[in-house]
Write a protein that holds these residues in place. Structure first.
Motif, PDB file in Angstrom:
ATOM      1  N   LYS A  40       0.805  -1.223   0.000  1.00 19.15           N
ATOM      2  CA  LYS A  40       0.000   0.000   0.000  1.00 19.15           C
ATOM      3  C   LYS A  40       0.838   1.273   0.000  1.00 19.15           C
ATOM      4  CE  LYS A  40      -3.833   0.387   2.468  1.00 19.15           C
ATOM      5  NZ  LYS A  40      -4.772   0.669   3.589  1.00 19.15           N
ATOM      6  N   ARG A  41       1.781   1.374   0.919  1.00 10.85           N
ATOM      7  CA  ARG A  41       2.503   2.646   1.027  1.00 10.85           C
ATOM      8  C   ARG A  41       3.365   2.925  -0.201  1.00 10.85           C
ATOM      9  NH1 ARG A  41       7.807   2.578   3.389  1.00 10.85           N
ATOM     10  NH2 ARG A  41       8.567   0.495   3.884  1.00 10.85           N
ATOM     11  N   HIS A  42       3.778   1.869  -0.886  1.00  8.83           N
ATOM     12  CA  HIS A  42       4.572   2.058  -2.097  1.00  8.83           C
ATOM     13  C   HIS A  42       3.680   2.479  -3.265  1.00  8.83           C
ATOM     14  CE1 HIS A  42       7.932   0.336   0.089  1.00  8.83           C
ATOM     15  NE2 HIS A  42       7.143  -0.659   0.436  1.00  8.83           N
ATOM     16  N   LEU A  43       2.493   1.913  -3.341  1.00  7.80           N
ATOM     17  CA  LEU A  43       1.527   2.329  -4.354  1.00  7.80           C
ATOM     18  C   LEU A  43       1.090   3.763  -4.096  1.00  7.80           C
ATOM     19  CD1 LEU A  43      -0.671  -0.894  -4.443  1.00  7.80           C
ATOM     20  CD2 LEU A  43       1.127  -0.263  -6.056  1.00  7.80           C
ATOM     21  N   ARG A  44       0.926   4.094  -2.813  1.00 10.52           N
ATOM     22  CA  ARG A  44       0.528   5.453  -2.432  1.00 10.52           C
ATOM     23  C   ARG A  44       1.566   6.471  -2.898  1.00 10.52           C
ATOM     24  NH1 ARG A  44       1.411   9.283   1.411  1.00 10.52           N
ATOM     25  NH2 ARG A  44      -0.403  10.415   2.210  1.00 10.52           N
ATOM     26  N   ALA A  45       2.829   6.130  -2.732  1.00 11.50           N
ATOM     27  CA  ALA A  45       3.902   7.049  -3.123  1.00 11.50           C
ATOM     28  C   ALA A  45       3.897   7.320  -4.624  1.00 11.50           C
ATOM     29  CB  ALA A  45       5.250   6.484  -2.694  1.00 11.50           C
ATOM     30  N   MET A  46       3.480   6.339  -5.405  1.00  9.44           N
ATOM     31  CA  MET A  46       3.463   6.500  -6.853  1.00  9.44           C
ATOM     32  C   MET A  46       2.513   7.605  -7.300  1.00  9.44           C
ATOM     33  SD  MET A  46       3.463   2.563  -8.193  1.00  9.44           S
ATOM     34  CE  MET A  46       4.785   1.419  -7.785  1.00  9.44           C
ATOM     35  N   SER A  47       1.469   7.852  -6.514  1.00 11.34           N
ATOM     36  CA  SER A  47       0.460   8.852  -6.909  1.00 11.34           C
ATOM     37  C   SER A  47       0.408  10.018  -5.929  1.00 11.34           C
ATOM     38  CB  SER A  47      -0.918   8.197  -6.999  1.00 11.34           C
ATOM     39  OG  SER A  47      -1.306   7.673  -5.742  1.00 11.34           O
ATOM     40  N   CYS A  51      -5.909   8.747  -4.793  1.00 13.10           N
ATOM     41  CA  CYS A  51      -6.606   7.564  -5.317  1.00 13.10           C
ATOM     42  C   CYS A  51      -6.356   7.474  -6.817  1.00 13.10           C
ATOM     43  CB  CYS A  51      -8.099   7.690  -5.018  1.00 13.10           C
ATOM     44  SG  CYS A  51      -9.141   6.467  -5.858  1.00 13.10           S
ATOM     45  N   TRP A  52      -6.010   6.297  -7.297  1.00 12.85           N
ATOM     46  CA  TRP A  52      -5.698   6.135  -8.710  1.00 12.85           C
ATOM     47  C   TRP A  52      -6.940   6.268  -9.588  1.00 12.85           C
ATOM     48  CZ3 TRP A  52      -1.548   1.741  -9.500  1.00 12.85           C
ATOM     49  CH2 TRP A  52      -0.412   2.046  -8.755  1.00 12.85           C
ATOM     50  N   TYR A  53      -8.108   6.027  -9.027  1.00 14.89           N
ATOM     51  CA  TYR A  53      -9.333   6.116  -9.815  1.00 14.89           C
ATOM     52  C   TYR A  53      -9.911   7.536  -9.828  1.00 14.89           C
ATOM     53  CZ  TYR A  53      -9.338   0.988  -9.477  1.00 14.89           C
ATOM     54  OH  TYR A  53      -8.997  -0.335  -9.551  1.00 14.89           O
ATOM     55  N   SER A  54      -9.945   8.175  -8.667  1.00 17.36           N
ATOM     56  CA  SER A  54     -10.668   9.443  -8.525  1.00 17.36           C
ATOM     57  C   SER A  54      -9.777  10.670  -8.419  1.00 17.36           C
ATOM     58  CB  SER A  54     -11.558   9.381  -7.282  1.00 17.36           C
ATOM     59  OG  SER A  54     -10.759   9.327  -6.104  1.00 17.36           O
ATOM     60  N   GLU A  55      -8.493  10.498  -8.171  1.00 18.89           N
ATOM     61  CA  GLU A  55      -7.549  11.593  -7.907  1.00 18.89           C
ATOM     62  C   GLU A  55      -7.843  12.300  -6.589  1.00 18.89           C
ATOM     63  OE1 GLU A  55      -5.337  13.648 -11.411  1.00 18.89           O
ATOM     64  OE2 GLU A  55      -7.473  14.108 -11.590  1.00 18.89           O
ATOM     65  N   ALA A  56      -8.699  11.719  -5.769  1.00 22.03           N
ATOM     66  CA  ALA A  56      -9.000  12.316  -4.468  1.00 22.03           C
ATOM     67  C   ALA A  56      -7.834  12.091  -3.518  1.00 22.03           C
ATOM     68  CB  ALA A  56     -10.274  11.709  -3.884  1.00 22.03           C
ATOM     69  N   TYR A  97      -4.111   1.600  -6.003  1.00 20.53           N
ATOM     70  CA  TYR A  97      -4.309   2.348  -4.757  1.00 20.53           C
ATOM     71  C   TYR A  97      -5.633   3.100  -4.880  1.00 20.53           C
ATOM     72  CZ  TYR A  97      -3.228   5.436  -0.811  1.00 20.53           C
ATOM     73  OH  TYR A  97      -3.249   6.122   0.377  1.00 20.53           O
ATOM     74  N   SER A  98      -6.584   2.761  -4.004  1.00 19.88           N
ATOM     75  CA  SER A  98      -7.944   3.258  -4.189  1.00 19.88           C
ATOM     76  C   SER A  98      -8.557   3.764  -2.889  1.00 19.88           C
ATOM     77  CB  SER A  98      -8.832   2.130  -4.750  1.00 19.88           C
ATOM     78  OG  SER A  98     -10.182   2.517  -4.781  1.00 19.88           O
ATOM     79  N   ALA A  99      -9.241   4.913  -2.975  1.00 19.38           N
ATOM     80  CA  ALA A  99     -10.053   5.383  -1.858  1.00 19.38           C
ATOM     81  C   ALA A  99     -11.208   4.405  -1.650  1.00 19.38           C
ATOM     82  CB  ALA A  99     -10.590   6.781  -2.143  1.00 19.38           C
TER      83      ALA A  99
END
Length: 274
Positions: A40-47, A51-56, A97-99
């Motif tokens: 999770k934290r590595h995917l989070r760092a990428m964006s 959230c990869w879907y909503s940009e929130a 990575y998703s909200a």
């Protein structure tokens, strides 16, 4: 960058899964949920935490590691489901990575309609369907847009009212994909729509300040304060950087205002990555 040790852990889980009888796979996958959660934290760092879907983006919004292709069950239609993609349970290329509002089922209090991806993974009509014995995912045609594919991202845009819409280059098939993605990812739920609109309003205010400074300088037939004007330009460009929430909305607003030259370029993105 994903640490090699995490990749190795996922590979070991995958190898074990491949040897299991079919009736033990789902239980094994559930037992090993810590494998994908560790990413999770590595995917989070990428964006940059978005959230990869909503940009929130928000510290009070819980986030998940979603499996783009559902790991244990795939809901294709209201009365149609199958076993999904268990062989992708530990494949980090399948993680997003998703909200929670995009990943989990929820109800729009205003309309009563259900939103959220959950185990939904509809395909376009006549698409091949991958399964354990025929893992033809590259031949599948998902209805949902994949945020990791540039071609998919190019299909969706933000309208002047802040709602997600098909881009100008979208075909009818693409429009159907955008419509489904807006629904299943909850992209126009009231809270997220209000946040996206606020970004567009705030950006418009910054543009007004910049144009007023330039107009005052031209009226007085002087250069104005170049530092102040440049500061406002940089502030506006900053709204369109990938580390800001709702970057697509900010970009759409600038283009709508006729100021595409203020969009962040590759050199601006490199600066935040440094």
């Amino acid at each position: 960058m994903i640490p090699e040790k995490l990749v190795k852990v996922a590979e070991r889980a995958q190898n074990a899964l491949e040897q299991m009888p079919i009736d033990q796979r789902v239980a094994f996958i559930k037992k090993k949920s810590h494998v994908w959660r560790a990413f999770k934290r590595h995917l989070r760092a990428m964006s940059y935490g978005k959230c990869w879907y909503s940009e929130a983006m928000g510290p009070q919004s819980p986030y998940d590691v979603d499996h783009f292709r559902p790991k244990s069950e795939a809901q294709r239609a209201d009365n149609e489901k199958d076993d999904g993609y268990p062989w992708l349970a530990f494949d980090w290329d399948n993680f997003r990575y998703s909200a929670e509002r995009s990943n989990r089922l929820s109800t729009d209090e205003e309309t009563g309609q259900t939103f959220g991806k959950s185990s939904w993974f509809p395909l376009v009509p006549n698409s091949p369907i991958a399964c354990w014995d025929n893992r033809c995912t590259k031949q599948e045609k998902p209805l949902l847009l994949d945020p990791t594919r540039k071609a998919d991202v190019a299909l969706i845009d933000v309208g002047s009212d802040g709602r997600m819409i098909p881009s100008k280059t979208c075909t009818q098939a693409g429009k159907e994909r955008v419509k489904a993605s807006v629904r299943f990812y909850g992209l126009d739920l009231p809270d997220i729509l209000a946040a996206r609109r606020q970004v567009m309003i705030d950006l418009g205010d910054e543009v007004d300040k910049l144009l007023l400074l330039i107009a005052d300088a031209m009226e007085a037939e002087r250069a104005g304060d170049p530092n102040l004007i440049e500061m406002h330009r940089k502030t506006i460009t900053g709204w369109t950087l990938p580390n800001r929430p709702f970057t697509l909305a900010a970009r759409a607003r600038l283009i709508e205002l006729g100021l595409p030259e203020l969009l962040a370029g590759p050199e601006d993105q490199l600066a935040i990555a440094a």
